[in-house]
Enzyme design. Structure first.
Site, mmCIF file in Angstrom:
data_model
loop_
_atom_site.group_PDB
_atom_site.id
_atom_site.type_symbol
_atom_site.label_atom_id
_atom_site.label_comp_id
_atom_site.label_asym_id
_atom_site.label_seq_id
_atom_site.Cartn_x
_atom_site.Cartn_y
_atom_site.Cartn_z
ATOM 1 C CG HIS A 96 -11.996 -144.514 -5.380
ATOM 2 N ND1 HIS A 96 -12.082 -143.163 -5.154
ATOM 3 C CD2 HIS A 96 -12.302 -145.096 -4.192
ATOM 4 C CE1 HIS A 96 -12.417 -142.942 -3.893
ATOM 5 N NE2 HIS A 96 -12.573 -144.111 -3.287
ATOM 6 C CG HIS A 142 -13.008 -148.337 -0.120
ATOM 7 N ND1 HIS A 142 -12.212 -147.598 0.726
ATOM 8 C CD2 HIS A 142 -13.610 -147.439 -0.934
ATOM 9 C CE1 HIS A 142 -12.343 -146.305 0.440
ATOM 10 N NE2 HIS A 142 -13.186 -146.186 -0.569
ATOM 11 C CG HIS A 179 -15.569 -139.702 -4.327
ATOM 12 N ND1 HIS A 179 -15.321 -138.488 -3.740
ATOM 13 C CD2 HIS A 179 -15.074 -140.623 -3.459
ATOM 14 C CE1 HIS A 179 -14.723 -138.679 -2.570
ATOM 15 N NE2 HIS A 179 -14.547 -139.965 -2.386
ATOM 16 C CG ASP A 209 -15.931 -144.537 -3.305
ATOM 17 O OD1 ASP A 209 -15.110 -145.220 -2.668
ATOM 18 O OD2 ASP A 209 -16.465 -143.510 -2.842
ATOM 19 C CG HIS A 234 -20.107 -150.689 4.477
ATOM 20 N ND1 HIS A 234 -19.071 -150.427 5.352
ATOM 21 C CD2 HIS A 234 -20.207 -149.594 3.684
ATOM 22 C CE1 HIS A 234 -18.564 -149.224 5.095
ATOM 23 N NE2 HIS A 234 -19.232 -148.695 4.082
HETATM 24 O O1 DOR Z 1 -19.152 -143.817 0.840
HETATM 25 C C1 DOR Z 1 -17.979 -143.929 1.107
HETATM 26 N N1 DOR Z 1 -17.476 -145.065 1.623
HETATM 27 N N2 DOR Z 1 -17.178 -142.874 0.892
HETATM 28 C C2 DOR Z 1 -15.903 -142.861 1.325
HETATM 29 O O2 DOR Z 1 -15.238 -141.886 1.105
HETATM 30 C C3 DOR Z 1 -15.353 -144.014 2.058
HETATM 31 C C4 DOR Z 1 -16.059 -145.246 1.742
HETATM 32 C C5 DOR Z 1 -15.762 -146.347 2.708
HETATM 33 O O3 DOR Z 1 -14.579 -146.595 3.012
HETATM 34 O O4 DOR Z 1 -16.710 -147.035 3.130
HETATM 35 ZN ZN ZN Z 2 -13.870 -140.920 -0.723
HETATM 36 ZN ZN ZN Z 3 -13.515 -144.340 -1.509
#
Ligand code: DOR
Ligand code: ZN
Ligand code: ZN
Length: 420
Positions: A56, A58, A228, A301, A305
């Site tokens: 998981h 991003h 999560h 997760d 950013h």
């Molecule tokens: O904290 C999070 N950030 N939870 C999510 O489900 C998405 C993720 C994101 O894409 O930034």
């Molecule tokens: Zn999520």
């Molecule tokens: Zn996520």
């Protein structure tokens, strides 16, 4: 290559052994393997884990490359000890079709430091209305489907998705969140949200959705994976469902097993994550769930950013923690050194289980297995400094934390892809 004198983390034991790697495979595990004229790596005093797998992550590519891209994200992954990662589809455009899925695979082949497995979206544009082209995405290399970032609001659409996905041999990875109950909340609802004066998110917002997705999986007789897990009540729902024979697997993250929402009262927006960091009772239940098998695996997760997404009032900040470079240190510090879990159990949660859940190659150190290894010094202490992250996302609230466990080598398909 021969890896010499490592403490090798096997399924049920840690043994001192040499490991022979040939043509991207582990071909021999034994004491004193004779030199063969090839490369040798002496790892005396270090521990050798099966290559860690983070199912998981991003990667933000395509579309949000200012937050992360496939190159920076996979370089951060191997620094964190990960040899394989699965990336969520909430990119721009959303990975809801074979073109975006194959772009990610191709780009990862070109510039990726580790293996990358794309996760396709459940619905077109993650809008929760029409199903994405699940079969086409599977053909292009998607290993699962998820609308991560949001829940599929319609139970009818979710039911349809689970049914179709299972027909293609894929699982739905469910981000469980009832948006109406969240109602603009930014942290866990409890004493700390009262103290901070921030709007809380009740556990029920997560639990209702977990319960729904368990009910759908049970009634269809198909597998489901819960993303999560953060609440004690969610852990209980999953435990009970497993007992009843529902085909459910589940994941949690370091920030749910290691800390509580008291850290939010400092207003560091890097603590803002979805689902939110919860309370001691939840942290203890997540730990117990990991221990008793209710929670199958640990993921990050990893949600990088840009500083501009975080350097704003708490209410306005983006949700997410850049966690791929701290996850291994968290596991060693908060699970192994505390005595909560053995090294074999950590290897199960961070490598074997994710491989099994998604049907990936790897996950164990055995003759014939893929030569993916994570080699670490478990006694070396380091201080987290997000400014030094390889990830573009410096949004990690654990700056200044002292962790034990330093990744020294990450080996992917028999090649050293990271060296400290
Ligand atoms: O904290 C999070 N950030 N939870 C999510 O489900 C998405 C993720 C994101 O894409 O930034
Ligand atoms: Zn999520
Ligand atoms: Zn996520």
């Amino acid at each position: 290559m021969i890896i010499r004198n490592g403490n090798v983390v096997l399924e049920n034991a840690v043994v001192k052994a040499d490991i022979l790697l040939e043509n991207g495979k582990i071909t021999k595990i034994a004491e004193n393997i004779p030199a063969n004229g090839g490369a040798e790596l002496d790892v005396s005093g270090l521990h050798v884990f099966p290559g860690l797998i983070d199912m998981h992550v991003h990667l933000r590519d395509p579309g949000y490359e200012y937050k992360e891209d496939i190159e920076s994200g996979t370089k951060a992954a191997v620094k964190g000890g990960f040899t394989q990662i699965c990336c969520m589809p909430n990119t721009d455009p959303i990975a809801d079709n074979k073109v975006v899925v194959s772009y990610i695979k191709h780009r990862a082949n070109e510039v990726g430091a580790c293996k990358v497995h794309p996760i396709g979206a459940i619905t077109k544009g993650e809008k929760g209305e029409q199903l994405a082209e699940i079969g086409e995405m599977k053909k292009a290399g998607a290993v699962a489907i998820s609308d991560d970032g949001v829940s599929v609001k319609s139970s009818r659409v979710m039911r349809l998705a689970m049914e179709y996905a299972s027909g293609f041999g894929l699982k739905c990875l469910c981000h469980c969140e009832d948006k109406e109950l969240v109602d603009g909340g930014v942290m866990n609802e409890g004493l700390s949200s009262t103290i901070a004066g921030l709007k809380g998110i009740p556990r029920a917002a997560e639990d209702i959705c977990i319960a729904r997705d368990l009910a759908l999986a049970e009634s269809l007789g198909v597998p489901v994976h819960i993303c999560h897990v953060s609440t004690h009540s969610g852990v209980r729902l999953i435990r009970d469902a497993k007992k009843a024979g529902v085909q459910v697997t589940a994941e949690t993250c370091p920030h749910y097993y290691a800390v509580t929402d008291e850290i939010v009262t400092g207003f560091d927006t890097n603590t803002k994550v979805n689902p939110p960091i919860r309370e001691e009772i939840d942290k203890q239940a997540v730990l117990a769930g990991l221990k008793d098998g209710t929670i199958d695996c640990i993921v990050t997760d990893h949600a990088p950013h840009h500083v501009n997404d975080k350097n704003v009032e708490y209410n306005l900040a983006a949700f997410g923690i850049s966690g791929i470079e701290t996850s291994f240190g968290f596991a060693i510090t908060y699970l192994y050194k505390t005595g909560a879990m053995s090294l074999s159990e950590i290897a199960e949660k961070m490598s074997a289980a994710p491989a099994r859940i998604l049907g990936l190659d790897g996950g164990k150190i055995a003759e014939g297995s893929v030569a993916d290894l994570t080699i670490a010094n478990l006694d070396e202490e380091w201080t987290v400094d997000p400014a030094n992250f390889v990830s573009k996302g410096k949004n990690n609230p654990f700056g200044g934390y002292k962790l034990q466990g330093v990744v020294k080598y990450t080996i992917v398909d028999g090649e050293i892809k990271y060296q400290a």
